[in-house]
Design an enzyme around this catalytic site. Structure first.
Site, PDB file in Angstrom:
ATOM      1  N   HIS A  12      -5.185  -3.577   1.834  1.00 15.57           N
ATOM      2  CA  HIS A  12      -5.546  -3.826   2.063  1.00 15.57           C
ATOM      3  C   HIS A  12      -4.980  -5.485   1.904  1.00 15.57           C
ATOM      4  CE1 HIS A  12      -5.393  -2.939  -2.582  1.00 15.57           C
ATOM      5  NE2 HIS A  12      -4.545  -3.389  -2.400  1.00 15.57           N
ATOM      6  N   HIS A  59      -5.994  -8.113  -8.916  1.00 20.06           N
ATOM      7  CA  HIS A  59      -4.608  -7.904  -8.164  1.00 20.06           C
ATOM      8  C   HIS A  59      -4.745  -9.115  -9.499  1.00 20.06           C
ATOM      9  CE1 HIS A  59      -5.003  -6.644  -4.775  1.00 20.06           C
ATOM     10  NE2 HIS A  59      -4.131  -5.984  -4.251  1.00 20.06           N
ATOM     11  N   HIS A 196       5.103  -0.520   0.959  1.00 20.41           N
ATOM     12  CA  HIS A 196       4.941  -1.766   0.784  1.00 20.41           C
ATOM     13  C   HIS A 196       5.614  -1.997  -0.411  1.00 20.41           C
ATOM     14  CE1 HIS A 196       1.176  -2.389  -0.745  1.00 20.41           C
ATOM     15  NE2 HIS A 196       1.415  -3.576  -1.087  1.00 20.41           N
ATOM     16  N   GLU A 243      -0.605   2.394  -4.700  1.00 24.65           N
ATOM     17  CA  GLU A 243      -1.812   1.845  -4.310  1.00 24.65           C
ATOM     18  C   GLU A 243      -2.513   3.237  -4.099  1.00 24.65           C
ATOM     19  OE1 GLU A 243      -1.936  -3.119  -4.042  1.00 24.65           O
ATOM     20  OE2 GLU A 243      -2.190  -1.801  -2.366  1.00 24.65           O
TER      21      GLU A 243
HETATM   22 FE   LIG Z   1      -2.871  -4.186  -3.311  1.00 30.67          FE
END
Ligand SMILES: [Fe+2]
Length: 315
Positions: A12, A59, A196, A243
């Protein structure tokens, strides 16, 4: 009876949303990313689910660091796009499915998963970017193709839930959906990742080997993934790689054995590895031969498609 037909895993990355919103999808850098979702969008148009359950993380938009629910279920009738610092994304308000969401809340909480119930909630790129990737660009004044039940998972502040907990929650969601008394064809998304890290000395870390192994196991041996401790995600996939536990909610809601319909992986998008997979419960088969030419072995289509037709007549 409602049923979960398929699960979708999708990154996402917020920059993907910005590329869509700012008309950059045809630029060579972004075209590479969006081309990987063209078959998925064709598959989704063919499938036409009645509802999508979307597992994502907030977030620091709907929830601040002052209040962080581990699992939060959206039971509202609508979920407006959140202002993430540069105005809300130009996407339609996400329509909810309060009846199914309330049923899931009751079933899952009585199954001892203590969800936070959200009757008012804005949603950020964690949810709307995967919706764009699977449903395409949708005009702000139009409607998304189906209503959504959002499930926000805390992966932004320690301690996030374990992979095992996420997988078992998926199992409980599946039980809830299957006890819903009305006919609905449901898909479930797991979003986020893949590897990431956005800050610190290891910013920009991408571990393709780890990511591909995760996708292999997600498809064929998901129980192996349940045992991965948080520290392994952090070390191998970067701080934000955690995530990926959200994909295990999706996987837990599916059958043990599934057909891998499609897979796509590319690096980088922004500073993130983009991963995507479509898994379908065998008994519902592939919706259509088209759009499913996978890099992985796919389902035998003919008999499966026939079963889908029969199922649709019954529902
Ligand atoms: Fe995220």
């Amino acid at each position: 009876m409602a049923k979960i037909i398929a699960g979708i895993g999708a990154s996402h990355v917020p920059a993907i949303g910005a590329a869509i919103d700012n008309g950059k999808t045809e630029e060579p850098y972004w075209k590479r990313v969006f081309a990987g979702f063209e078959k998925s969008q064709a598959w989704m148009r063919e499938l036409k689910p009645d509802v999508a359950i979307i597992v994502y993380n907030d977030h620091a938009t709907a929830f601040s660091v002052e209040m962080i629910p581990t699992f939060a279920l959206g039971c509202a009738a609508e979920f407006p796009p959140a202002d993430e610092g540069w105005g809300p994304r130009p996407v339609p308000v996400v329509e909810g499915h309060p009846a199914l969401a309330s049923h899931i809340a009751q079933s899952v909480i009585l199954d001892e998963f203590d969800l936070t119930i959200c009757n008012k909630m804005e949603v950020d790129h964690g949810m709307t970017v995967p919706m764009n990737l699977l449903f395409g660009k949708v005009d702000k004044n139009s409607h998304w193709p189906c209503p959504v039940v959002p499930l926000a998972v805390n992966v932004v502040m320690y301690p996030p839930p374990t992979g095992h907990r996420c997988y078992m929650l998926g199992r409980a969601i599946r039980k809830a959906v299957e006890s819903y008394p009305h006919d609905l064809r449901v898909v479930i998304f797991g979003t986020g990742g893949l590897s990431h890290q956005i800050s610190g000395p290891r910013a920009g870390l991408i571990n393709s080997k780890w990511d591909k192994n995760f996708l292999d196991n997600l498809s064929k041996d998901p129980k192996k993934l349940m045992k991965i401790p948080h520290v392994d995600y952090m070390r191998e996939a970067g701080a934000e790689g955690i995530e990926m536990v959200m994909w295990l909610v999706m996987r837990g809601a599916l059958d043990d054995k599934v057909d891998e319909v499609y897979r796509f992986y590319t690096v980088p998008a922004s500073n993130t590895a983009v991963g995507h997979i479509i898994l379908q419960n065998k008994k519902y088969g592939a919706a259509k031969k088209a759009a499913t030419k996978s890099t992985r072995p796919a389902v035998k289509h003919k008999r499966a498609a026939a079963r889908v037709k029969v199922d649709r007549k019954r529902s």
